[in-house]
Design a protein around this motif. Structure first.
Motif, short mmCIF file in Angstrom:
data_model
loop_
_atom_site.label_atom_id
_atom_site.label_comp_id
_atom_site.label_asym_id
_atom_site.label_seq_id
_atom_site.Cartn_x
_atom_site.Cartn_y
_atom_site.Cartn_z
N UNK A 1 0.83 -1.21 0.00
CA UNK A 1 0.00 0.00 0.00
C UNK A 1 0.87 1.26 0.00
N UNK A 2 1.97 1.21 0.74
CA UNK A 2 2.80 2.41 0.79
C UNK A 2 3.53 2.63 -0.54
N UNK B 1 2.25 2.49 -3.35
CA UNK B 1 1.40 3.31 -4.24
C UNK B 1 0.93 4.57 -3.50
N UNK B 2 1.66 4.94 -2.43
CA UNK B 2 1.39 6.20 -1.71
C UNK B 2 0.05 6.25 -1.00
N UNK B 3 -0.50 5.07 -0.61
CA UNK B 3 -1.73 5.11 0.17
C UNK B 3 -1.35 5.31 1.64
N UNK B 4 -1.98 6.31 2.26
CA UNK B 4 -1.65 6.64 3.63
C UNK B 4 -2.55 5.86 4.59
N UNK B 5 -2.08 4.72 5.07
CA UNK B 5 -2.88 3.90 5.98
C UNK B 5 -2.84 4.53 7.36
N UNK B 6 -4.01 4.52 8.05
CA UNK B 6 -4.01 5.17 9.35
C UNK B 6 -4.22 4.15 10.47
N UNK B 7 -5.46 4.01 10.96
CA UNK B 7 -5.65 3.09 12.09
C UNK B 7 -5.45 1.64 11.61
N UNK B 8 -4.85 0.82 12.46
CA UNK B 8 -4.65 -0.59 12.11
C UNK B 8 -5.03 -1.46 13.31
N UNK C 1 -10.69 8.47 -1.08
CA UNK C 1 -10.18 8.63 -2.44
C UNK C 1 -9.21 7.53 -2.85
N UNK C 2 -8.63 6.82 -1.87
CA UNK C 2 -7.66 5.76 -2.19
C UNK C 2 -8.27 4.37 -2.13
N UNK C 3 -9.62 4.30 -1.97
CA UNK C 3 -10.24 2.99 -1.76
C UNK C 3 -10.06 2.07 -2.96
N UNK C 4 -10.29 2.57 -4.19
CA UNK C 4 -10.23 1.69 -5.35
C UNK C 4 -8.85 1.06 -5.51
N UNK C 5 -7.82 1.90 -5.44
CA UNK C 5 -6.47 1.37 -5.63
C UNK C 5 -6.11 0.42 -4.48
N UNK C 6 -6.56 0.75 -3.25
CA UNK C 6 -6.25 -0.11 -2.10
C UNK C 6 -6.95 -1.45 -2.23
N UNK C 7 -8.20 -1.44 -2.70
CA UNK C 7 -8.94 -2.70 -2.85
C UNK C 7 -8.26 -3.57 -3.90
N UNK D 1 -5.17 -8.57 -4.92
CA UNK D 1 -4.00 -9.32 -5.42
C UNK D 1 -3.29 -10.03 -4.28
N UNK D 2 -3.18 -9.31 -3.13
CA UNK D 2 -2.46 -9.87 -1.98
C UNK D 2 -3.17 -11.07 -1.38
N UNK D 3 -4.51 -11.02 -1.38
CA UNK D 3 -5.29 -12.11 -0.81
C UNK D 3 -4.87 -13.43 -1.44
N UNK D 4 -4.72 -13.42 -2.78
CA UNK D 4 -4.31 -14.66 -3.47
C UNK D 4 -2.88 -15.03 -3.09
#
Ligand code: ADP
Ligand code: ASP
Ligand code: MG
Length: 405
Positions: free
Chosen positions: A283-284, A286-293, A312-318, A323-326
């Motif tokens: 995720x990082x 592609x510059x997605x800023x993850x917050x709470x985990x 705004x980053x939901x589509x790219x994160x999903x 891909x990662x799930x597989x």
């Protein structure tokens, strides 16, 4: 004689009457003997309108052209304001970001300031003229016009204050200062006469829209004194500075809320070293800023990982998560946009326990379920259902005694 930066937001210069009122405010300040450098935003909702126009015309919207377009909003406001100042007998000159000496990187629509060389601003001041600078803009190292991003005019103002050595940076907006919570949600919210950089940074990071977070970071790094106040009154607003050690710190100073994030959950994740690292690295990248985990306790060697990303980053994160799930052999990924974060902030939390307990009890007493929790030394945040966010803010504001007496 002092030197002040006065920055006026979009609402403050929203129409011709407002522009004339702002000119009058500047003229009065100048007539008291202060030196003033002005920074302006685009009028009203003009930046949104320019962005919409671009969407109507183009799919590609190249960054260079976008920045040329958006910065036109501030250019219009700054020249109109100078004209109004001339009518009041104040000699004023407008300057684009480039003319004002803002050198940036080439990251269009979100450019970072590399250096400010305010020679033209200083010489205008020395000639007794009032410089009026277009906010949120500069020129890149490749000589193209750049835009500093939404809310970037606050950053322009703070950076200029530092570059010219101003005594204070006044940020004029449509409220009288920073409040103990959003006054639209809790009308009895109280104006904070003082707030520390640390507290204000936590507030802006968790949903308080004023001032822009980047500008607070810049002010803290360079020790620029901020004064957030209303463009429509002369009343004192909120002063922002270093925490004063001798002062007794309020345990909780403010409550904020934020509805701009989505919760994502990857389920059935194998519980072994390296999996979380892989997810968050992807995720990082592609510059997605993850917050709470949050990672649940594992059962039979598998677990769930939940985290939040900006809407705004939901589509790219999903798509990355799918891909990662597989790849990692997880069972699935889901998202929930109907969540919101409520936070309590206070420097006194460093030395007081029990805030978390009071916060969770208050939410429980109001039948509000907590989905995720995150903390810093001076903040506690809970993710709750979006439909309950206003109730959560009101209840916590009450619990911590923040309302007007
Ligand atoms: P501008 O139009 O000047 O760019 P915004 O509309 O983005 O500013 O933000 C200003 C608004 O932020 C205020 O009108 C106020 O309702 C809201 N707000 C939310 N939380 C707070 C807070 N804690 N203190 C002050 N204002 C707040
Ligand atoms: N006008 C720009 C915006 O609305 C920049 C600013 O005002 O800070 O984002
Ligand atoms: Mg507004």
């Amino acid at each position: 004689m002092g030197l002040l930066i006065q920055k006026f937001g979009g609402t403050a210069v929203g129409d011709p009457e407002r522009i004339k009122a702002v000119a009058d405010h500047i003229a009065r300040t100048v007539n008291t003997g202060e030196q003033v450098v002005v920074v302006v935003s685009a009028m009203g909702k003009e930046t949104d309108e320019l962005l919409r126009l671009a969407e109507d015309v183009s799919v590609k919207r190249p960054g260079r052209e976008m920045d040329m377009l958006i910065t036109a909003g501030e250019r219009k406001a700054m020249s109109l304001l100078c004209m109004a100042l001339h009518d009041l007998g104040v000699d004023a000159d407008s300057f684009t970001g480039s003319q004002a000496g803002f050198l940036t990187d080439t990251n269009h629509q979100n450019a970072k300031i590399i250096e400010v060389k305010p020679e033209r601003i200083k010489s205008a001041l020395s000639e007794g003229r009032v410089p009026v600078v277009g906010g949120s803009q500069g020129v890149s190292v490749e000589n193209d016009v750049t835009f500093l991003g939404r809310g970037g005019s606050d950053t322009t103002a703070v950076a200029l204050a530092h570059a010219v050595g101003a005594d204070a940076c006044e940020l004029y907006t449509d409220v009288t200062g920073v409040f103990t919570t959003d006054p639209r949600v809790v009308p009895s919210a109280r104006l904070m006469p003082n707030v520390s950089f640390d507290e204000l940074l936590e507030m802006t990071a968790t949903g308080c829209p004023k001032p822009a977070m980047r500008s607070v970071e810049y002010a803290r790094t360079h020790g620029v004194k901020l004064h957030i106040r209303s463009a429509f009154t002369w009343q004192e607003g909120t002063w922002v500075g270093e925490e004063k050690e001798e002062m007794e710190q309020a345990i909780v100073s403010a409550v904020t809320h934020d509805t701009s994030e989505t919760k994502m959950t990857i389920s059935g994740v194998p519980d072994k070293p390296g999996i979380a690292a892989g997810v968050f690295r992807a995720l990082s990248d592609v510059d997605v800023n993850v917050d709470m985990i949050v990672q649940n306790t594992s059962e039979h060697g598998v677990t769930d990982i939940s985290f939040t990303v900006p809407h705004g980053d939901l589509d790219v994160s999903m798509s990355i998560a799918q891909d990662l799930v597989e790849e990692i052999g997880a069972t699935g990924v889901s998202s929930d946009t109907e969540v919101a974060r409520v936070s309590v902030i206070g420097a006194g939390m460093r030395s007081n326990s029990g805030v978390a307990a009071s916060m969770f009890e208050t939410l429980a007493n109001n039948e509000i379920n907590i989905q995720m929790i995150s903390t810093s030394a001076i903040r506690i945040s809970c993710m709750v259902a979006e439909t309950q966010i206003n109730d959560a803010v009101k209840a916590l504001h009450e619990t911590f005694g923040l309302a007007e007496a």
